[in-house]
Design a protein around this motif. Sequence first.
Motif, PDB file in Angstrom:
ATOM      1  N   THR A 351      29.194  56.561  68.345  1.00 49.82           N
ATOM      2  CA  THR A 351      27.782  56.918  68.483  1.00 49.82           C
ATOM      3  C   THR A 351      26.946  55.705  68.881  1.00 49.82           C
ATOM      4  O   THR A 351      27.307  54.553  68.597  1.00 49.82           O
ATOM      5  CB  THR A 351      27.245  57.505  67.171  1.00 49.82           C
ATOM      6  N   LEU A 352      25.823  55.995  69.526  1.00 49.92           N
ATOM      7  CA  LEU A 352      24.956  54.925  70.010  1.00 49.92           C
ATOM      8  C   LEU A 352      24.114  54.320  68.892  1.00 49.92           C
ATOM      9  O   LEU A 352      23.847  53.115  68.890  1.00 49.92           O
ATOM     10  CB  LEU A 352      24.034  55.449  71.111  1.00 49.92           C
ATOM     11  N   TYR A 353      23.666  55.165  67.947  1.00 46.11           N
ATOM     12  CA  TYR A 353      22.723  54.705  66.936  1.00 46.11           C
ATOM     13  C   TYR A 353      23.301  54.849  65.532  1.00 46.11           C
ATOM     14  O   TYR A 353      24.095  55.750  65.256  1.00 46.11           O
ATOM     15  CB  TYR A 353      21.402  55.482  67.034  1.00 46.11           C
ATOM     16  N   ASN A 354      22.846  53.971  64.646  1.00 43.28           N
ATOM     17  CA  ASN A 354      23.330  53.941  63.266  1.00 43.28           C
ATOM     18  C   ASN A 354      22.540  54.938  62.425  1.00 43.28           C
ATOM     19  O   ASN A 354      21.603  54.583  61.709  1.00 43.28           O
ATOM     20  CB  ASN A 354      23.195  52.524  62.696  1.00 43.28           C
ATOM     21  N   TYR A 401      12.923  60.831  65.747  1.00 43.74           N
ATOM     22  CA  TYR A 401      14.183  60.075  65.741  1.00 43.74           C
ATOM     23  C   TYR A 401      15.351  61.002  66.084  1.00 43.74           C
ATOM     24  O   TYR A 401      16.221  60.654  66.897  1.00 43.74           O
ATOM     25  CB  TYR A 401      14.385  59.441  64.364  1.00 43.74           C
ATOM     26  N   ILE A 402      15.379  62.179  65.487  1.00 43.26           N
ATOM     27  CA  ILE A 402      16.456  63.140  65.764  1.00 43.26           C
ATOM     28  C   ILE A 402      16.447  63.518  67.235  1.00 43.26           C
ATOM     29  O   ILE A 402      17.502  63.617  67.878  1.00 43.26           O
ATOM     30  CB  ILE A 402      16.323  64.389  64.869  1.00 43.26           C
ATOM     31  N   ALA A 403      15.240  63.740  67.790  1.00 41.25           N
ATOM     32  CA  ALA A 403      15.132  64.087  69.208  1.00 41.25           C
ATOM     33  C   ALA A 403      15.684  62.976  70.092  1.00 41.25           C
ATOM     34  O   ALA A 403      16.292  63.245  71.142  1.00 41.25           O
ATOM     35  CB  ALA A 403      13.674  64.379  69.564  1.00 41.25           C
ATOM     36  N   GLU A 404      15.492  61.740  69.671  1.00 38.72           N
ATOM     37  CA  GLU A 404      15.956  60.605  70.473  1.00 38.72           C
ATOM     38  C   GLU A 404      17.473  60.443  70.395  1.00 38.72           C
ATOM     39  O   GLU A 404      18.134  60.246  71.418  1.00 38.72           O
ATOM     40  CB  GLU A 404      15.271  59.321  69.981  1.00 38.72           C
ATOM     41  N   VAL A 405      18.017  60.545  69.190  1.00 41.97           N
ATOM     42  CA  VAL A 405      19.466  60.353  69.041  1.00 41.97           C
ATOM     43  C   VAL A 405      20.246  61.593  69.467  1.00 41.97           C
ATOM     44  O   VAL A 405      21.468  61.514  69.672  1.00 41.97           O
ATOM     45  CB  VAL A 405      19.830  59.967  67.591  1.00 41.97           C
ATOM     46  N   ALA A 406      19.559  62.728  69.587  1.00 40.86           N
ATOM     47  CA  ALA A 406      20.239  63.981  69.957  1.00 40.86           C
ATOM     48  C   ALA A 406      20.859  63.909  71.345  1.00 40.86           C
ATOM     49  O   ALA A 406      21.781  64.679  71.654  1.00 40.86           O
ATOM     50  CB  ALA A 406      19.267  65.149  69.880  1.00 40.86           C
ATOM     51  N   ALA A 407      20.361  63.014  72.188  1.00 45.44           N
ATOM     52  CA  ALA A 407      20.900  62.888  73.546  1.00 45.44           C
ATOM     53  C   ALA A 407      22.277  62.227  73.553  1.00 45.44           C
ATOM     54  O   ALA A 407      22.947  62.194  74.593  1.00 45.44           O
ATOM     55  CB  ALA A 407      19.932  62.070  74.395  1.00 45.44           C
ATOM     56  N   ASP A 408      22.723  61.706  72.406  1.00 45.25           N
ATOM     57  CA  ASP A 408      24.037  61.069  72.306  1.00 45.25           C
ATOM     58  C   ASP A 408      25.110  62.152  72.206  1.00 45.25           C
ATOM     59  O   ASP A 408      25.211  62.874  71.213  1.00 45.25           O
ATOM     60  CB  ASP A 408      24.072  60.171  71.067  1.00 45.25           C
ATOM     61  N   VAL A 409      25.936  62.292  73.233  1.00 50.78           N
ATOM     62  CA  VAL A 409      26.936  63.360  73.281  1.00 50.78           C
ATOM     63  C   VAL A 409      28.014  63.189  72.208  1.00 50.78           C
ATOM     64  O   VAL A 409      28.742  64.136  71.908  1.00 50.78           O
ATOM     65  CB  VAL A 409      27.596  63.429  74.680  1.00 50.78           C
ATOM     66  N   ASN A 410      28.124  61.990  71.653  1.00 53.02           N
ATOM     67  CA  ASN A 410      29.137  61.741  70.629  1.00 53.02           C
ATOM     68  C   ASN A 410      28.642  62.004  69.209  1.00 53.02           C
ATOM     69  O   ASN A 410      29.407  61.870  68.252  1.00 53.02           O
ATOM     70  CB  ASN A 410      29.634  60.295  70.723  1.00 53.02           C
ATOM     71  N   LEU A 411      27.378  62.384  69.072  1.00 50.75           N
ATOM     72  CA  LEU A 411      26.826  62.639  67.748  1.00 50.75           C
ATOM     73  C   LEU A 411      27.276  64.011  67.258  1.00 50.75           C
ATOM     74  O   LEU A 411      27.032  65.024  67.909  1.00 50.75           O
ATOM     75  CB  LEU A 411      25.299  62.561  67.782  1.00 50.75           C
TER      76      LEU A 411
END
Length: 464
Positions: A351-354, A401-411
């Motif tokens: 994932t991109l973000y912690n 924050y959820i909207a921003e990290v949601a673009a991470d396909v590995n989340l």
Amino acid sequence: MASTGKACVFYREGNDWFCNAGLPSDIAVEVDGVCFHLHKFPLVSKCGKIENLLEDSQSKHGETFYTTLSEFPGGPDMFLAAAKFCYGARVELAPRNVVMLYCAADYLEMTEEYGEENLLAKCENFFHKNVLCNWKDCILALQSSDPAILRAEKLQILSKSLNSLSMMACTDPSLFGWPMMMYGTLQSPGGSILWNGINTGARIRSLESDWWFEDVSYFSVSLFERLIQTMKARGMRPENVAGAIMYYTRKYLPGLSRWQSGQSGKSRSVTSFSMTPATIDQRVLLESIEKLLPEKKGKSFCRFLLGLLRVAMILDVSQLCKDSLERRVGMQLDLATLDGLLIPTYSDSDTLYNTDCVERIIQHFLSLESSVTWFSPSSFDLETSSPSGSLQKVSKLIDSYIAEVAADVNLKPDKIRSLVDSLPESSRSFHDGLYRALDIYFKETRGEPKLCCHVIATNEFGLQ
């Protein structure tokens, strides 16, 4: 031995020092690999240490006595200065050398028992009369004390200097009864600029509470830590303590500047100091600084803490330090911004973000938010709000924050659900931000909308 006549000349040949006293050397003293070929009488007449070594030795009269002085304060340079003093030479005391000479004289036991106005007494008098009452000289003396810090502590040089600096930093400089040399400008106690000792009548702007930040930023981590602890004990305002810590940290952790836009410390001119910045171990610095931080909240302070947390993860500091920083951020999460909260994953995670870190910060916010007090309104850009208002602000921040990290396909879907459930249902008056975040996630994950629906369907504000 002509120690009171004309001064003897010391000269060096390779790694050895000699004195042309007109007599052959009868004592050789080694300090850090440098050998001094000297004479017993002048040394014994001033140094209790040398006298005791000679008494304990089995050397016969007329034989050359050899000894090694291990861990000598200041090394060969300070021993040379002390030796010259024993031969009758004048020693020039200055803020930059008085601490090391003081420690060297103590090591050699150059007390009044071995002659009036011996080196130890001279150093002690100079230190108390000239150094402790002057800000600049006290700074220079302290910075030079690092090589002999333990002996300086034993002689109370450290504690006296730190107390003196703390008193001056905690007090309006215009109240002092002596001129203060700061940043190259000599000022009268009333604030007028002096030229050649003459009051010009020209005025300078009032000194701000951060006037001393740059000067103390040249200290080593351990010395800076001791100074801050002393200032806290003296009752310095938390705002000034935090300001000094932030200034010091930004100076030695350049990575902080990436997340501290517009927050860098003010540049000061220290032409009268000519000091060299300390050599800093960044991990030691961060772990030490974290323990000094006040338990307060403020918008700029929160941004600083988030930047510090990022650097802590990059440097892989102790888990205890990282946990404490997360707790400190959680105490003021309502003051955080989205860009500050987007902490990258610095491990091998896909994932991109912690997101795990953010979840822990949220839990700290829910359990600690009401217990932390604000910095005073005159410092840091504050925006107070009620507990319920703080919770709503955090919910909006987390939805963004959820909207921003949601673009991470590995989340994974369970991470989304965990973030959604991290805040109580009552924190959201409207769910538009959450719907937007979930919509982004559905579009990015593409192949898993059913799984996503299954994961979050049990929440009452999930998809209808």
